[in-house]
Design a protein around this motif. Structure first.
Motif, PDB file in Angstrom:
ATOM      1  N   LEU A  37       0.704  -1.172  -0.075  1.00  0.00           N
ATOM      2  CA  LEU A  37       0.128   0.029   0.113  1.00  0.00           C
ATOM      3  C   LEU A  37       0.946   1.213  -0.074  1.00  0.00           C
ATOM      4  O   LEU A  37       0.529   2.188  -0.665  1.00  0.00           O
ATOM      5  CB  LEU A  37      -0.983   0.107   1.142  1.00  0.00           C
ATOM      6  CG  LEU A  37      -2.145  -0.990   1.262  1.00  0.00           C
ATOM      7  CD1 LEU A  37      -2.865  -1.073   2.310  1.00  0.00           C
ATOM      8  CD2 LEU A  37      -3.089  -0.745   0.157  1.00  0.00           C
ATOM      9  N   VAL A  57       2.223   2.109  -3.581  1.00  0.00           N
ATOM     10  CA  VAL A  57       1.122   2.407  -4.374  1.00  0.00           C
ATOM     11  C   VAL A  57       0.926   3.947  -4.106  1.00  0.00           C
ATOM     12  O   VAL A  57       0.820   4.955  -4.904  1.00  0.00           O
ATOM     13  CB  VAL A  57       0.034   1.594  -4.450  1.00  0.00           C
ATOM     14  CG1 VAL A  57      -1.235   2.278  -5.013  1.00  0.00           C
ATOM     15  CG2 VAL A  57      -0.045   0.173  -4.839  1.00  0.00           C
ATOM     16  N   TYR A 116       3.620   6.119  -5.451  1.00  0.00           N
ATOM     17  CA  TYR A 116       3.473   6.297  -6.783  1.00  0.00           C
ATOM     18  C   TYR A 116       2.306   7.490  -6.908  1.00  0.00           C
ATOM     19  O   TYR A 116       2.692   8.072  -7.846  1.00  0.00           O
ATOM     20  CB  TYR A 116       3.056   4.991  -7.442  1.00  0.00           C
ATOM     21  CG  TYR A 116       2.937   5.097  -8.837  1.00  0.00           C
ATOM     22  CD1 TYR A 116       3.811   5.336  -9.839  1.00  0.00           C
ATOM     23  CD2 TYR A 116       1.510   5.084  -9.189  1.00  0.00           C
ATOM     24  CE1 TYR A 116       3.449   5.606 -11.119  1.00  0.00           C
ATOM     25  CE2 TYR A 116       1.040   5.180 -10.733  1.00  0.00           C
ATOM     26  CZ  TYR A 116       2.032   5.589 -11.418  1.00  0.00           C
ATOM     27  OH  TYR A 116       1.698   5.725 -12.764  1.00  0.00           O
ATOM     28  N   GLY A 117       1.355   7.208  -6.270  1.00  0.00           N
ATOM     29  CA  GLY A 117       0.240   8.478  -6.372  1.00  0.00           C
ATOM     30  C   GLY A 117       0.749   9.593  -6.068  1.00  0.00           C
ATOM     31  O   GLY A 117       0.228  10.491  -6.671  1.00  0.00           O
TER      32      GLY A 117
END
Length: 119
Positions: free
Chosen positions: A101, A104, A107-108
């Motif tokens: 998590l 990710v 990355y976001g």
């Protein structure tokens, strides 16, 4: 950015749960405190609580579209990844999920939003 902010909040909530578990019910984990890479469960409980609350605050700022919140969000999330690697022996499945998590979420946060200039 809303997705990344939500992920930062979710990971912060998970860290708070992890911290409370380490402080209140350390028998829940798979190994004894002496088998952890560093620190004991009391120290990890405090670390996870502090990081979790900080992530909830930063995640809320990201959801409110505060530009300053991206950098601390990335830094806190990277710090959580390092901490989860050190805590991996205690509960491998949970740590692996939180690490995924976090990746990710970073990355976001690093992906440029529409209308912004890529760095």
């Amino acid at each position: 950015m809303a997705f990344a902010g939500l992920l930062v909040c979710v990971v912060g909530f998970f860290n708070i749960l992890d911290g409370l578990t380490a402080l209140l019910k350390d028998q829940y984990y798979q190994v004894g405190s002496s088998r952890l890479l560093i620190f004991d469960y009391t120290a990890w409980g405090c670390i996870w609580l502090i990081l979790g609350v900080a992530q909830l605050v930063i995640g809320g700022a990201i959801l409110a579209r505060k530009a300053w919140a991206r950098t601390p969000g990335i830094a806190l999330t990277a710090l959580v990844i390092l901490g989860q690697f050190a805590f991996l022996n205690a509960f491998p499945l949970w740590s692996t999920i939180v690490i995924a998590l976090c990746v990710v979420g970073i990355y976001g946060l690093m992906t440029p939003t529409s209308g912004s200039v890529a760095l």
